[in-house]
Design a protein around this motif. Structure first.
Motif, PDB file in Angstrom:
ATOM      1  N   GLY A  71       0.796  -1.220   0.000  1.00 57.12           N
ATOM      2  CA  GLY A  71       0.000   0.000   0.000  1.00 57.12           C
ATOM      3  C   GLY A  71       0.825   1.264   0.000  1.00 57.12           C
ATOM      4  N   ARG A  72       2.116   1.142  -0.212  1.00 62.88           N
ATOM      5  CA  ARG A  72       2.998   2.310  -0.203  1.00 62.88           C
ATOM      6  C   ARG A  72       2.637   3.309  -1.300  1.00 62.88           C
ATOM      7  NH1 ARG A  72       7.392   2.798  -3.349  1.00 62.88           N
ATOM      8  NH2 ARG A  72       7.303   0.579  -3.786  1.00 62.88           N
ATOM      9  N   THR A  73       2.179   2.820  -2.444  1.00 60.83           N
ATOM     10  CA  THR A  73       1.883   3.709  -3.566  1.00 60.83           C
ATOM     11  C   THR A  73       0.499   4.335  -3.475  1.00 60.83           C
ATOM     12  OG1 THR A  73       1.106   1.820  -4.853  1.00 60.83           O
ATOM     13  CG2 THR A  73       3.417   2.450  -5.103  1.00 60.83           C
ATOM     14  N   ASP A  74      -0.315   3.952  -2.486  1.00 58.93           N
ATOM     15  CA  ASP A  74      -1.664   4.497  -2.365  1.00 58.93           C
ATOM     16  C   ASP A  74      -1.668   5.923  -1.846  1.00 58.93           C
ATOM     17  OD1 ASP A  74      -2.471   2.035  -3.189  1.00 58.93           O
ATOM     18  OD2 ASP A  74      -3.034   1.329  -1.204  1.00 58.93           O
ATOM     19  N   LYS A  75      -0.670   6.296  -1.067  1.00 64.19           N
ATOM     20  CA  LYS A  75      -0.620   7.629  -0.475  1.00 64.19           C
ATOM     21  C   LYS A  75      -0.053   8.616  -1.499  1.00 64.19           C
ATOM     22  CE  LYS A  75       1.615  10.113   3.284  1.00 64.19           C
ATOM     23  NZ  LYS A  75       2.667  10.058   4.289  1.00 64.19           N
ATOM     24  N   PRO A  76      -0.696   9.759  -1.703  1.00 64.39           N
ATOM     25  CA  PRO A  76      -0.174  10.730  -2.669  1.00 64.39           C
ATOM     26  C   PRO A  76       1.097  11.412  -2.164  1.00 64.39           C
ATOM     27  CG  PRO A  76      -2.116  11.590  -1.570  1.00 64.39           C
ATOM     28  CD  PRO A  76      -1.970  10.170  -1.120  1.00 64.39           C
ATOM     29  N   LEU A  77       1.942  11.844  -3.104  1.00 63.73           N
ATOM     30  CA  LEU A  77       3.191  12.516  -2.745  1.00 63.73           C
ATOM     31  C   LEU A  77       2.946  13.940  -2.233  1.00 63.73           C
ATOM     32  CD1 LEU A  77       5.454  11.357  -5.690  1.00 63.73           C
ATOM     33  CD2 LEU A  77       5.596  10.649  -3.314  1.00 63.73           C
ATOM     34  N   LEU A  78       1.894  14.601  -2.707  1.00 62.18           N
ATOM     35  CA  LEU A  78       1.409  15.913  -2.256  1.00 62.18           C
ATOM     36  C   LEU A  78       2.246  17.109  -2.689  1.00 62.18           C
ATOM     37  CD1 LEU A  78       0.141  15.231   1.367  1.00 62.18           C
ATOM     38  CD2 LEU A  78      -1.197  15.454  -0.713  1.00 62.18           C
ATOM     39  N   ARG A  82       8.879  16.046  -2.675  1.00 63.06           N
ATOM     40  CA  ARG A  82       8.892  14.599  -2.417  1.00 63.06           C
ATOM     41  C   ARG A  82       9.063  13.829  -3.712  1.00 63.06           C
ATOM     42  NH1 ARG A  82       4.205  14.899   1.876  1.00 63.06           N
ATOM     43  NH2 ARG A  82       5.424  15.670   3.620  1.00 63.06           N
TER      44      ARG A  82
END
Length: 99
Positions: A71-78, A82
């Motif tokens: 699930g590491r790629t589910d969070k946006p970089l924002l 980053r």
């Protein structure tokens, strides 16, 4: 060895040849599934994270379970910083200029 693992078991870090320290299913959240054992040929069939099937010798080693960090790629970089640091360690493919 993989020959002692029951069929349907989720494994990771599977060797391609005995003693090569693991080649398949090593990325974060990845796993492979043991599909079948062929006792006569001494091979084991596994399903890889890509969906492909691979035949490996039955005496290769593997770890049981899933690699951590799913699930590491589910969070946006924002923010751009980053993304900059993410791609700085890889290669010169960022930023993508469209003009």
């Amino acid at each position: 060895p993989l020959r002692q693992v029951p069929e349907g078991t989720i494994v990771c870090n599977v060797e391609a040849r005995p003693g090569d320290r693991g080649q398949f299913a090593r990325g974060s959240g990845c796993f492979a599934v043991v599909i079948a054992h062929d006792e006569d040929k001494g091979t084991t069939r596994i399903r890889l994270p890509s969906g492909g099937k691979k035949t490996v010798p039955s005496d290769v080693r593997a770890q049981i379970g899933v690699v951590a960090g799913g699930g590491r790629t589910d969070k946006p970089l924002l923010k751009a910083g980053r993304a900059y640091h993410k791609y700085a360690v890889k290669r010169n493919c960022w930023p993508k200029i469209r003009g």
